[in-house]
Design a protein around this motif. Structure first.
Motif, PDB file in Angstrom:
ATOM      1  N   UNK A 161      25.845 -11.397   4.021  1.00 38.38           N
ATOM      2  CA  UNK A 161      24.525 -11.207   4.632  1.00 38.38           C
ATOM      3  C   UNK A 161      23.731 -10.265   3.733  1.00 38.38           C
ATOM      4  N   UNK A 162      22.721 -10.801   3.094  1.00 36.05           N
ATOM      5  CA  UNK A 162      22.003 -10.059   2.056  1.00 36.05           C
ATOM      6  C   UNK A 162      20.699  -9.457   2.586  1.00 36.05           C
ATOM      7  N   UNK A 163      20.424  -8.257   2.092  1.00 32.36           N
ATOM      8  CA  UNK A 163      19.128  -7.622   2.333  1.00 32.36           C
ATOM      9  C   UNK A 163      18.327  -7.701   1.041  1.00 32.36           C
ATOM     10  N   UNK A 164      17.113  -8.184   1.125  1.00 32.65           N
ATOM     11  CA  UNK A 164      16.234  -8.208  -0.045  1.00 32.65           C
ATOM     12  C   UNK A 164      15.428  -6.910  -0.052  1.00 32.65           C
ATOM     13  N   UNK A 165      15.605  -6.085  -1.099  1.00 28.57           N
ATOM     14  CA  UNK A 165      14.844  -4.827  -1.175  1.00 28.57           C
ATOM     15  C   UNK A 165      13.758  -4.966  -2.243  1.00 28.57           C
ATOM     16  N   UNK A 166      12.518  -4.756  -1.830  1.00 28.77           N
ATOM     17  CA  UNK A 166      11.360  -4.927  -2.699  1.00 28.77           C
ATOM     18  C   UNK A 166      10.599  -3.600  -2.733  1.00 28.77           C
ATOM     19  N   UNK A 167      10.204  -3.181  -3.924  1.00 24.98           N
ATOM     20  CA  UNK A 167       9.461  -1.924  -4.015  1.00 24.98           C
ATOM     21  C   UNK A 167       8.571  -1.924  -5.245  1.00 24.98           C
ATOM     22  N   UNK A 168       7.396  -1.303  -5.106  1.00 31.86           N
ATOM     23  CA  UNK A 168       6.552  -1.009  -6.256  1.00 31.86           C
ATOM     24  C   UNK A 168       5.764   0.261  -5.954  1.00 31.86           C
ATOM     25  N   UNK A 169       5.421   1.005  -7.002  1.00 28.52           N
ATOM     26  CA  UNK A 169       4.768   2.304  -6.832  1.00 28.52           C
ATOM     27  C   UNK A 169       3.326   2.157  -6.382  1.00 28.52           C
ATOM     28  N   UNK A 170       2.608   1.162  -6.910  1.00 33.48           N
ATOM     29  CA  UNK A 170       1.205   0.943  -6.570  1.00 33.48           C
ATOM     30  C   UNK A 170       1.128  -0.174  -5.550  1.00 33.48           C
ATOM     31  N   UNK A 171       0.399   0.074  -4.449  1.00 37.54           N
ATOM     32  CA  UNK A 171       0.305  -0.922  -3.388  1.00 37.54           C
ATOM     33  C   UNK A 171      -0.438  -2.164  -3.871  1.00 37.54           C
ATOM     34  N   UNK A 206       5.943  -0.997  -0.178  1.00 40.88           N
ATOM     35  CA  UNK A 206       4.787  -1.262  -1.030  1.00 40.88           C
ATOM     36  C   UNK A 206       3.982   0.026  -1.200  1.00 40.88           C
ATOM     37  N   UNK A 207       3.788   0.454  -2.442  1.00 39.85           N
ATOM     38  CA  UNK A 207       3.074   1.699  -2.707  1.00 39.85           C
ATOM     39  C   UNK A 207       3.959   2.909  -2.546  1.00 39.85           C
ATOM     40  N   UNK A 208       5.260   2.782  -2.817  1.00 40.25           N
ATOM     41  CA  UNK A 208       6.227   3.872  -2.635  1.00 40.25           C
ATOM     42  C   UNK A 208       6.949   4.147  -3.952  1.00 40.25           C
ATOM     43  N   UNK A 225      10.343   9.784  -5.545  1.00 45.86           N
ATOM     44  CA  UNK A 225      10.066  10.704  -4.458  1.00 45.86           C
ATOM     45  C   UNK A 225      10.902  10.330  -3.244  1.00 45.86           C
ATOM     46  N   UNK A 226      11.128  11.313  -2.390  1.00 44.30           N
ATOM     47  CA  UNK A 226      11.945  11.070  -1.212  1.00 44.30           C
ATOM     48  C   UNK A 226      11.302  10.030  -0.316  1.00 44.30           C
ATOM     49  N   UNK A 260      11.125   1.515   4.342  1.00 44.73           N
ATOM     50  CA  UNK A 260      12.009   0.346   4.381  1.00 44.73           C
ATOM     51  C   UNK A 260      13.387   0.680   3.815  1.00 44.73           C
ATOM     52  N   UNK A 261      13.427   1.599   2.852  1.00 42.32           N
ATOM     53  CA  UNK A 261      14.705   2.042   2.261  1.00 42.32           C
ATOM     54  C   UNK A 261      15.628   2.599   3.351  1.00 42.32           C
ATOM     55  N   UNK A 262      15.106   3.506   4.178  1.00 39.17           N
ATOM     56  CA  UNK A 262      15.913   4.100   5.244  1.00 39.17           C
ATOM     57  C   UNK A 262      16.296   3.056   6.292  1.00 39.17           C
ATOM     58  N   UNK A 263      15.405   2.130   6.581  1.00 36.55           N
ATOM     59  CA  UNK A 263      15.717   1.078   7.548  1.00 36.55           C
ATOM     60  C   UNK A 263      16.833   0.173   7.024  1.00 36.55           C
TER      61      UNK A 263
END
Length: 482
Positions: free
Chosen positions: A18-28, A58-60, A64-65, A71-74
């Protein structure tokens, strides 16, 4: 993109990862997140894994903490519940950039897969390679930060502004003046020196349509104050905790004008704006029976502190207070009238004393502005004069309130008596005459009269009894007089 999760399933029932897709970028930016979603979803499908959730920050910034609502903590909470077994990201940089985040993933026991290269944290080799990559990412972040700090320090040592948001009055390099805005900055300093009102300067600029181009859409007193205090407008830049003269930065304001404006701004005795003009009779002089706050007029009279507290119609409240004021004037003793002419403390004497104090204070301020005396040395004298001015104004207001009662009663009450008895007919006529004179007063004089004679409180309810009028002078009219 919102975080998506599927209902948890037990491993015994279904061994499919069961996979979680983690998506992130610094600028929204939605487009970047969408591309990451497509790439990670394609990888999960190619492995035959079930996508149990999509977690997008998005925008994270990963450096930084990431707080409890991220979404990271979730995603970590989903792993702790056993909802997911794998994490798919585009690359490790999207997922983490610190050793702390890496340790968190290792302790979770999740298998981490990246589109640009697979890493399995469940194995010793995968954990070692991930540690090396996280350390390199952290090294790059800190090295970039150190380079930026050194560059900023060098710029400041050379008298050049550090990069940042464009300062109003200058071009993007924060060195070259922008003529139209530079003229506004000069106007702010000159106008403040002439009027001593930051609020007045802001209102004039907004009325003329000369709005600031950065930050807020309108000039505010706070923004005018900050502009006057900024040493950048005299050609200085901050360096090692102090402001130093810059050879590159073109000043917009001369040093004498800057000093004069800032001395006036720092003067604790400087007069402030009187605020908005009162337009309604009982606004600010009537009190809420629930919390004791003043009531103001907003379609009706209502409590300033809480809109759920008492509300009353303007006509009803002002009618009740008018009847109380008229009764106090009709039945009140001579204590309502002002002091006799034998006393020295008359309105004329107070006006003269007040004029002398104000002229003395304005004379000292003129010497300070011309540089003929020191503002710090004169501050005790200015403070004393300001205190004396306040005392004289308070005493003058007290006598002025008494004089307005005399103004209303002049020539009316003397006709009430018929021999040794009070004539009822004349009393009715006198009451009507008093009411007409009160209604003919200016708003300011009418308010003075109300404050002299009564204290008004509005309690919850609907009947007129909720309006409690406490008589200050004719206390025999109070319900508890007995």
């Amino acid at each position: 993109m919102k975080t998506e999760t599927l209902p948890a399933r037990h491993v015994e029932q279904d061994m499919t990862p069961r996979a979680a897709l983690y998506l992130r970028q610094s600028v929204e930016h939605a487009e970047g997140i969408d591309r990451q979603d497509a790439r990670t979803r394609s990888m999960a499908a190619s492995r035959g894994w079930t996508v149990a959730g999509v977690f997008a920050d998005d925008g994270q910034s990963a450096s930084k903490d990431r707080g409890p609502k991220s979404a990271w903590r979730q995603m970590l909470a989903a792993a702790e519940r056993g909802d997911i077994t794998h994490v798919v990201a585009v690359d490790l940089d999207r997922l983490l950039r610190s050793q702390k985040d890496l340790l968190t993933l290792i302790e979770s026991g999740l298998a981490v897969v990246t589109v640009d290269g697979e890493i399995d944290l469940a194995s010793a080799d995968g954990e070692f390679r991930a540690s090396m990559m996280a350390a390199m990412a952290r090294f790059e972040v800190r090295r970039k930060s150190e380079r930026q700090k050194r560059a900023n320090e060098y710029r400041a040592s050379q008298g050049r502004p550090v990069p940042g948001r464009r300062r109003y009055g200058y071009e993007r390099d924060n060195i070259t003046p922008r003529p139209d805005e530079a003229a506004v900055v000069q106007y702010i300093f000159q106008s403040f020196v002439e009027t001593a009102s930051v609020r007045g300067v802001a209102q004039t600029l907004n009325a003329e349509g000369r709005y600031p181009t950065t930050g807020t859409q309108l000039w505010t007193p706070r923004r005018i104050r900050d502009t006057i205090m900024s040493r950048a407008y005299i050609g200085e830049v901050p360096h090692l905790g102090t402001w130093t003269k810059s050879e590159a930065l073109v000043p917009l304001v001369g040093l004498p004008l800057y000093r004069r404006a800032n001395e006036m701004l720092a003067d604790p005795t400087r007069k402030t704006s009187p605020g908005a003009e009162v337009r309604h009779l009982l606004s600010g002089i009537t009190y809420c029976g629930v919390c004791g706050s003043r009531m103001t007029f907003m379609r009706d009279y209502r409590c300033r502190a809480d809109s759920k507290h008492p509300v009353i119609k303007k006509e009803k409240l002002e009618g009740i207070v008018m009847r109380a004021v008229t009764s106090a004037l009709l039945l009140g003793p001579s204590a309502i009238l002002p002091a006799t002419s034998d006393e020295q403390d008359t309105l004329e004497a107070l006006d003269a004393a007040l004029s002398r104090v104000q002229k003395q204070r304005e004379g000292i301020m003129a010497l300070v502005r011309e540089g003929l005396t020191d503002a710090a040395a004169e501050r005790p004298t200015l403070t004393r004069l300001k205190d004396e001015e306040r005392r004289l104004v308070a005493r003058r207001d007290q006598l002025a309130q008494s004089s307005v009662a005399a103004e209303v009663l002049a020539g009316i009450k003397s006709h009430l008596f018929d021999g040794h008895r009070v004539s009822i007919e004349k009393a009715v006529e006198a009451r009507q005459a008093i009411q007409e004179r009160v209604e003919s007063l200016s708003l300011a004089r009418h308010r003075e009269l109300v404050q002299l004679l009564v204290h008004v409180t509005v309690n919850p309810g609907r009947s007129e009894d909720r309006v409690v009028v406490a008589h200050r002078v004719v206390d025999s009219l109070n319900e508890d007089a007995a």
